[in-house]
Design a protein around this motif. Sequence first.
Motif, PDB file in Angstrom:
ATOM      1  N   ARG A 123     -15.718   0.857  -0.699  1.00 50.97           N
ATOM      2  CA  ARG A 123     -14.633   1.731  -0.638  1.00 50.97           C
ATOM      3  C   ARG A 123     -15.417   2.929  -0.884  1.00 50.97           C
ATOM      4  N   ARG A 143       0.802  -1.170   0.016  1.00 45.14           N
ATOM      5  CA  ARG A 143      -0.004  -0.055  -0.100  1.00 45.14           C
ATOM      6  C   ARG A 143       0.790   1.228  -0.085  1.00 45.14           C
ATOM      7  N   ARG A 144       2.032   1.101  -0.273  1.00 40.61           N
ATOM      8  CA  ARG A 144       2.807   2.205  -0.486  1.00 40.61           C
ATOM      9  C   ARG A 144       3.638   2.368  -1.613  1.00 40.61           C
ATOM     10  N   PRO A 152      -8.381   7.739  -0.377  1.00 43.81           N
ATOM     11  CA  PRO A 152      -7.211   7.043   0.224  1.00 43.81           C
ATOM     12  C   PRO A 152      -7.533   6.617   1.466  1.00 43.81           C
ATOM     13  N   ARG A 153      -6.976   5.532   1.815  1.00 40.33           N
ATOM     14  CA  ARG A 153      -7.292   4.653   3.311  1.00 40.33           C
ATOM     15  C   ARG A 153      -7.258   5.546   4.429  1.00 40.33           C
ATOM     16  N   GLN A 154      -6.138   6.451   4.341  1.00 38.03           N
ATOM     17  CA  GLN A 154      -5.873   7.281   5.359  1.00 38.03           C
ATOM     18  C   GLN A 154      -7.012   8.273   5.885  1.00 38.03           C
ATOM     19  N   ILE A 155      -7.899   8.499   4.946  1.00 40.47           N
ATOM     20  CA  ILE A 155      -8.994   9.404   5.056  1.00 40.47           C
ATOM     21  C   ILE A 155     -10.040   8.754   5.904  1.00 40.47           C
ATOM     22  N   GLU A 156     -10.492   9.374   7.031  1.00 39.73           N
ATOM     23  CA  GLU A 156     -11.640   8.806   7.827  1.00 39.73           C
ATOM     24  C   GLU A 156     -12.842   8.433   6.760  1.00 39.73           C
TER      25      GLU A 156
END
Length: 249
Positions: A168, A72-73, A178-182
């Motif tokens: 998603r 995921r990077r 993006p997964r880092q968004i709540e």
Amino acid sequence: MMKLNGDVGESFGQWNMGCDSELIPLLDMANIACGFHASDPDHMSQTVKLCKAHDVTIGAHPGYPDLQGFGRRSLAMANESITHAILYQVGALQAVTKHHQTGVEYIKPHGALYNDMMASASVFDAVLQAAHTLELPLMILATSEANTYRSLADEQGVALIMEAFADRRYLSSGQLAPRQIENAVLHQPEEILSQADAFLSQRPITTIEGESLLLAPDTLCVHGDNQASIKVASQLKQRIAQTEAKAKS
């Protein structure tokens, strides 16, 4: 006909990821990790056997060489290296499927490689090069710019499979949030089913910014590491069947 696909086979060594034994029997298409972001030869073999037992179409799920980051990077790789990495991974899965008298039917990149493919023309071309060499269709994100992607793929003689994600959230640009968004990942069954119903009925979904987005996917994806997705997979399968039956009546 709409298909249900899922990302599976992502256990590694003694670490178990997802509930493949529950999810795979409900899928039409299974995207099997190929060892770079997750999985290993034994788990690849076990997953292929499970897919074959349930008559599930097998796809390769190659990613960046990033076990620590679960693929995921984004990695700074030359385009030629991306092509080679995909060939390497899909080739490994093809050998395993041959051992089990079956085969790989398509490619779907994983994680950051998938996102980079949709954001960068050069990365998309690198992935197309691998799909062309292997003579396999490529699964990509359904987008309002689908015709542009189809044109590029046609130049390489590569068929595209357009997918949308039931679990998603989307940005208004049509890219995945993006997964880092709540709240980028849906964890409530009713939310997953609601978004899937919109795709199935060809209605717009609501993006994370609150805007409408209309997509036309060929297949819906759920994730094997999302417990909510596994819980609703059987209902998604039923709703897809019901939609297809109505279309034929």
